[in-house]
Design a protein around this motif. Sequence first.
Motif, PDB file in Angstrom:
ATOM      1  N   ASN A 185      14.928 -25.468   1.875  1.00 47.15           N
ATOM      2  CA  ASN A 185      15.731 -25.924   3.003  1.00 47.15           C
ATOM      3  C   ASN A 185      15.396 -25.116   4.256  1.00 47.15           C
ATOM      4  O   ASN A 185      15.305 -25.666   5.392  1.00 47.15           O
ATOM      5  N   ALA A 186      15.180 -23.791   4.091  1.00 43.84           N
ATOM      6  CA  ALA A 186      14.850 -22.946   5.245  1.00 43.84           C
ATOM      7  C   ALA A 186      13.486 -23.329   5.810  1.00 43.84           C
ATOM      8  O   ALA A 186      13.280 -23.322   7.049  1.00 43.84           O
ATOM      9  N   GLN A 189      13.961 -26.435   7.944  1.00 47.21           N
ATOM     10  CA  GLN A 189      14.589 -26.113   9.218  1.00 47.21           C
ATOM     11  C   GLN A 189      13.598 -25.426  10.146  1.00 47.21           C
ATOM     12  O   GLN A 189      13.565 -25.692  11.368  1.00 47.21           O
ATOM     13  N   ARG A 192      11.253 -28.017  11.569  1.00 49.66           N
ATOM     14  CA  ARG A 192      11.913 -28.895  12.540  1.00 49.66           C
ATOM     15  C   ARG A 192      12.109 -28.170  13.874  1.00 49.66           C
ATOM     16  O   ARG A 192      11.849 -28.729  14.957  1.00 49.66           O
ATOM     17  N   TYR A 193      12.523 -26.926  13.771  1.00 47.53           N
ATOM     18  CA  TYR A 193      12.740 -26.188  15.021  1.00 47.53           C
ATOM     19  C   TYR A 193      11.401 -25.817  15.665  1.00 47.53           C
ATOM     20  O   TYR A 193      11.321 -25.676  16.914  1.00 47.53           O
ATOM     21  N   GLN A 206      15.140 -19.188  19.186  1.00 50.22           N
ATOM     22  CA  GLN A 206      15.781 -19.989  18.150  1.00 50.22           C
ATOM     23  C   GLN A 206      14.785 -20.414  17.075  1.00 50.22           C
ATOM     24  O   GLN A 206      15.088 -20.396  15.874  1.00 50.22           O
ATOM     25  N   TYR A 210      14.775 -19.306  12.786  1.00 47.74           N
ATOM     26  CA  TYR A 210      14.677 -20.160  11.597  1.00 47.74           C
ATOM     27  C   TYR A 210      13.429 -19.836  10.754  1.00 47.74           C
ATOM     28  O   TYR A 210      13.451 -19.925   9.521  1.00 47.74           O
ATOM     29  N   THR A 213      14.297 -16.808   8.743  1.00 49.61           N
ATOM     30  CA  THR A 213      15.195 -17.155   7.623  1.00 49.61           C
ATOM     31  C   THR A 213      14.409 -17.781   6.471  1.00 49.61           C
ATOM     32  O   THR A 213      14.647 -17.474   5.279  1.00 49.61           O
TER      33      THR A 213
END
Length: 471
Positions: A185-186, A189, A192-193, A206, A210, A213
């Motif tokens: 999942n990380a 993300q 996507r970011y 930002q 992510y 993470t």
Amino acid sequence: MLSPFPQIVDMRCLAPVETIKPSSLAAQIFPRFQSIIQIGRFSLLILGLAYLCSACNASEAESSRKEAGKKRAVPVVVATATQKTIPIQLSATGTVEAYSTVSVKSQVGGQLTGVYFQQGQNVNKGDLLFKIDSRPLQAALMQANAAKAKDLAVVKQAQANVLKAIADVNQAKANVVKDKAQATNADVQAQRYASLLNKGAISKEQAQQYQTTAEAQQATVKADQGGVANAQAAVAAAQADVQNTKAAVASDEAVIDNAKVQLSYSSIYSPIAGRTGSLKLTQGNLVQANATDPLIIISQIRPIYVNFSIPQRLLPDLKKYSANGKLEVDALPPKDAGHPMQGELTFVDSGVNTQTGTIQLKGTFANADDRLLPGQFVNIVLKLSEEPNAITVPSQAVQSGQQGQFVYVVKPDKTAEMRPITVGDTVKNETVIKQGLKSGEQVVTDGQFNLVAGATVQVKPEVGNNRQEAR
């Protein structure tokens, strides 16, 4: 017979020597010598005639005695020659030997607390003989049981540790699965970011947050996988502990078994059925383990062996007759009025004794009545075969003379006939007659020394028969 020398002396006394003339002296002496010689010849003639007369008288007396012996009835005891089957057998002297001998010893040391038999008593296999103080052995057994119980508890703890380690492995695997999902999942993300950053929709800070993470979640997954490996190693270690403790328990069981065996040695039982010998130790004495002297010696006498030997020249006959089956052996102790004990030949030695020229044999006897004891001397009869239709007479009827062996046969006219015979084997008190007799003929068994050929006999009954009739 007169000697001439006193006469010469007398003549000299009658006249002086010088007055006697030689011619007259010879004339007086020679006639006297001639008369003396004639008297000597006459005396020898008388002695010869006397000797001839005495010889004639002796011959006439012997002839008269024989004639009188023939005319006078001589009392004798007779027996009838019979035809029967006679065993072919060998006689020997044997020695009784125990079938087996056991020296009973103690395998543990301690105080002798009980003796449960009398020396010289017959015992059966499995009978209790001795008891030795068993308290130290019982204590050793209890200690071994306690050690086993302790090791069993350790085994259970080790098994519990194995279960806990397995649970830790499962937890670690679950953590890996959870952290892998979070890491995926990380990553999504972060991608996507990153795309939004390229479009200028978000700031660079930002997007990096992510990405950081996502990397942290990947590190967590690796750490979880290491935890799974550690948990699995813990399971293996716990399982090894279980095996070690189980080995300790097995060792404890071996110690327990040994303690039980040692405890069983405190009770001593008879290993065979037999007769006990002399008791070496009595109750209250200390017993040493595996001492040199046994506590008791037991000899098996039912069955029992009789050891005897025969000359090697009889070995071919033994092989010949034993080929047809077991040979019967009879044994009778000296001065034993009972019937001979019957057994069978069970052993023939593998070689001949070169010093004695004999071969050793053994007969086996049931000995149910304990008539035979080890070390006893017995008379042995080995039956090889049987001779059918043999003519037999009592052994005392057979006489020996210059011409060989003979018997006196009583003819129907009650006269004795000297019959030459050829004898065979002698069995007990009977002798086999090979030649010279027929079945049914009567032979003299007592009174032979008063008999001559052709003498008249008077048959009288045996003394034993008279005694039996009187009874």
